[in-house]
Design a protein around this motif. Structure first.
Motif, mmCIF file in Angstrom:
data_model
loop_
_atom_site.group_PDB
_atom_site.id
_atom_site.type_symbol
_atom_site.label_atom_id
_atom_site.label_comp_id
_atom_site.label_asym_id
_atom_site.label_seq_id
_atom_site.Cartn_x
_atom_site.Cartn_y
_atom_site.Cartn_z
ATOM 1 N N ASP A 212 21.394 38.993 36.550
ATOM 2 C CA ASP A 212 20.400 38.494 35.592
ATOM 3 C C ASP A 212 21.001 38.596 34.198
ATOM 4 O O ASP A 212 22.057 38.048 33.946
ATOM 5 C CB ASP A 212 19.082 39.260 35.707
ATOM 6 C CG ASP A 212 18.397 39.029 37.047
ATOM 7 O OD1 ASP A 212 18.499 37.901 37.565
ATOM 8 O OD2 ASP A 212 17.775 39.969 37.563
ATOM 9 N N ASP A 213 20.374 39.315 33.298
ATOM 10 C CA ASP A 213 20.916 39.456 31.947
ATOM 11 C C ASP A 213 21.558 40.819 31.727
ATOM 12 O O ASP A 213 21.827 41.219 30.609
ATOM 13 C CB ASP A 213 19.815 39.214 30.910
ATOM 14 C CG ASP A 213 18.655 40.203 31.055
ATOM 15 O OD1 ASP A 213 18.585 40.888 32.093
ATOM 16 O OD2 ASP A 213 17.829 40.282 30.135
ATOM 17 N N LYS A 214 21.827 41.544 32.815
ATOM 18 C CA LYS A 214 22.406 42.880 32.717
ATOM 19 C C LYS A 214 23.897 42.837 33.039
ATOM 20 O O LYS A 214 24.351 42.033 33.846
ATOM 21 C CB LYS A 214 21.717 43.837 33.686
ATOM 22 C CG LYS A 214 20.244 44.006 33.419
ATOM 23 C CD LYS A 214 19.625 44.872 34.483
ATOM 24 C CE LYS A 214 18.117 44.839 34.392
ATOM 25 N NZ LYS A 214 17.499 45.397 35.575
ATOM 26 N N VAL A 215 24.639 43.748 32.403
ATOM 27 C CA VAL A 215 26.070 43.876 32.660
ATOM 28 C C VAL A 215 26.361 45.327 33.002
ATOM 29 O O VAL A 215 25.899 46.244 32.330
ATOM 30 C CB VAL A 215 26.918 43.444 31.440
ATOM 31 C CG1 VAL A 215 28.405 43.682 31.695
ATOM 32 C CG2 VAL A 215 26.653 41.997 31.095
ATOM 33 N N LEU A 216 27.133 45.518 34.077
ATOM 34 C CA LEU A 216 27.582 46.836 34.529
ATOM 35 C C LEU A 216 29.092 46.795 34.583
ATOM 36 O O LEU A 216 29.669 45.855 35.134
ATOM 37 C CB LEU A 216 27.005 47.146 35.907
ATOM 38 C CG LEU A 216 27.591 48.328 36.673
ATOM 39 C CD1 LEU A 216 27.318 49.641 35.955
ATOM 40 C CD2 LEU A 216 27.033 48.364 38.093
ATOM 41 N N VAL A 217 29.749 47.791 34.013
ATOM 42 C CA VAL A 217 31.200 47.893 34.054
ATOM 43 C C VAL A 217 31.566 49.208 34.719
ATOM 44 O O VAL A 217 31.032 50.260 34.375
ATOM 45 C CB VAL A 217 31.829 47.816 32.642
ATOM 46 C CG1 VAL A 217 33.336 48.005 32.714
ATOM 47 C CG2 VAL A 217 31.483 46.489 31.980
ATOM 48 N N ILE A 218 32.473 49.129 35.705
ATOM 49 C CA ILE A 218 32.946 50.321 36.420
ATOM 50 C C ILE A 218 34.457 50.377 36.287
ATOM 51 O O ILE A 218 35.149 49.403 36.588
ATOM 52 C CB ILE A 218 32.580 50.259 37.915
ATOM 53 C CG1 ILE A 218 31.077 50.051 38.097
ATOM 54 C CG2 ILE A 218 33.050 51.526 38.629
ATOM 55 C CD1 ILE A 218 30.684 49.684 39.521
ATOM 56 N N CYS A 219 34.974 51.516 35.830
ATOM 57 C CA CYS A 219 36.419 51.746 35.723
ATOM 58 C C CYS A 219 36.758 52.978 36.548
ATOM 59 O O CYS A 219 36.248 54.066 36.275
ATOM 60 C CB CYS A 219 36.840 51.961 34.271
ATOM 61 S SG CYS A 219 36.427 50.607 33.166
ATOM 62 N N GLY A 220 37.602 52.815 37.538
ATOM 63 C CA GLY A 220 38.013 53.935 38.383
ATOM 64 C C GLY A 220 39.004 54.848 37.672
ATOM 65 O O GLY A 220 39.352 54.636 36.511
ATOM 66 N N GLY B 46 38.807 47.388 34.766
ATOM 67 C CA GLY B 46 37.441 47.608 35.203
ATOM 68 C C GLY B 46 36.880 46.422 35.955
ATOM 69 O O GLY B 46 37.465 45.345 36.005
ATOM 70 N N ILE B 47 35.733 46.651 36.540
ATOM 71 C CA ILE B 47 34.991 45.624 37.263
ATOM 72 C C ILE B 47 33.757 45.303 36.431
ATOM 73 O O ILE B 47 32.990 46.198 36.090
ATOM 74 C CB ILE B 47 34.577 46.125 38.656
ATOM 75 C CG1 ILE B 47 35.810 46.563 39.451
ATOM 76 C CG2 ILE B 47 33.790 45.045 39.397
ATOM 77 C CD1 ILE B 47 35.478 47.385 40.671
ATOM 78 N N VAL B 48 33.580 44.034 36.121
ATOM 79 C CA VAL B 48 32.414 43.580 35.366
ATOM 80 C C VAL B 48 31.457 42.936 36.355
ATOM 81 O O VAL B 48 31.799 41.955 37.008
ATOM 82 C CB VAL B 48 32.806 42.578 34.262
ATOM 83 C CG1 VAL B 48 31.574 42.082 33.529
ATOM 84 C CG2 VAL B 48 33.796 43.214 33.290
ATOM 85 N N ILE B 49 30.273 43.520 36.472
ATOM 86 C CA ILE B 49 29.257 43.025 37.395
ATOM 87 C C ILE B 49 28.086 42.519 36.559
ATOM 88 O O ILE B 49 27.532 43.263 35.749
ATOM 89 C CB ILE B 49 28.785 44.143 38.350
ATOM 90 C CG1 ILE B 49 29.966 44.661 39.163
ATOM 91 C CG2 ILE B 49 27.659 43.645 39.251
ATOM 92 C CD1 ILE B 49 29.673 45.910 39.971
ATOM 93 N N LYS B 50 27.742 41.247 36.772
ATOM 94 C CA LYS B 50 26.622 40.662 36.040
ATOM 95 C C LYS B 50 25.489 40.374 37.009
ATOM 96 O O LYS B 50 25.708 39.863 38.105
ATOM 97 C CB LYS B 50 27.054 39.388 35.319
ATOM 98 C CG LYS B 50 28.065 39.657 34.223
ATOM 99 C CD LYS B 50 28.436 38.422 33.466
ATOM 100 C CE LYS B 50 29.452 38.778 32.376
ATOM 101 N NZ LYS B 50 29.879 37.597 31.640
#
Length: 142
Positions: free
Chosen positions: A116-124, A110-114
């Motif tokens: 500010d204080d938020k985290v987004l994870v995207i897995c294709g 996956g891709i971990v995108i940070k």
């Protein structure tokens, strides 16, 4: 035991139940085994669309870091949608705490995108699709 003849009300209830099941089961099967997550990267934003959840837009200038990861520990879903194909919504794990996930079920990379204080994870769908999206993000964030 002698069988007791069903009353008219019982016969109607059985018919309604059978018709409901005939409609409901195929709909549930479609929902459980379909759906997609699509990501579009432009010069200024990342837009993530999911079949069963709302669209998420992230401004690229707000992203602090982007990292490709193998074997992400997803944790558990707090809210959102989960099926045999997709896991989308707010999740919780030990590393990120509460975070947003858009993933195909069973994807480890996956891709971990940070931001500010938020985290987004995207897995294709697979490692190749995930790597391609990561490369696109790295290219425009430079």
């Amino acid at each position: 035991y002698d069988s007791v003849p069903a009353t008219k009300g019982e016969k109607i209830a059985v018919k309604i139940t059978l018709i409901s099941l005939a409609i409901l089961l195929p709909v549930l099967a479609i929902i459980m085994f379909t759906g997609d997550v699509t990501c579009e990267v432009t010069d200024s934003m990342l837009q993530i669309k999911s079949t069963y959840c709302s669209t998420l837009t992230v401004e690229l200038n707000e992203i602090d870091s982007v990292e490709y990861r193998d074997n992400i520990e997803i944790g558990y879903r707090v809210s959102g949608f989960g099926s045999a194909r997709l896991s989308v919504g707010t999740f919780q794990n030990d590393e990120f705490g509460s975070y947003t996930l858009y993933a195909y079920t069973g994807s480890d990379d996956g891709i971990v995108i940070k931001s500010d204080d938020k985290v987004l994870v995207i897995c294709g769908k697979d490692a190749e699709e995930t790597q391609k999206l990561y490369n696109q993000l790295i290219e425009v964030i430079k």
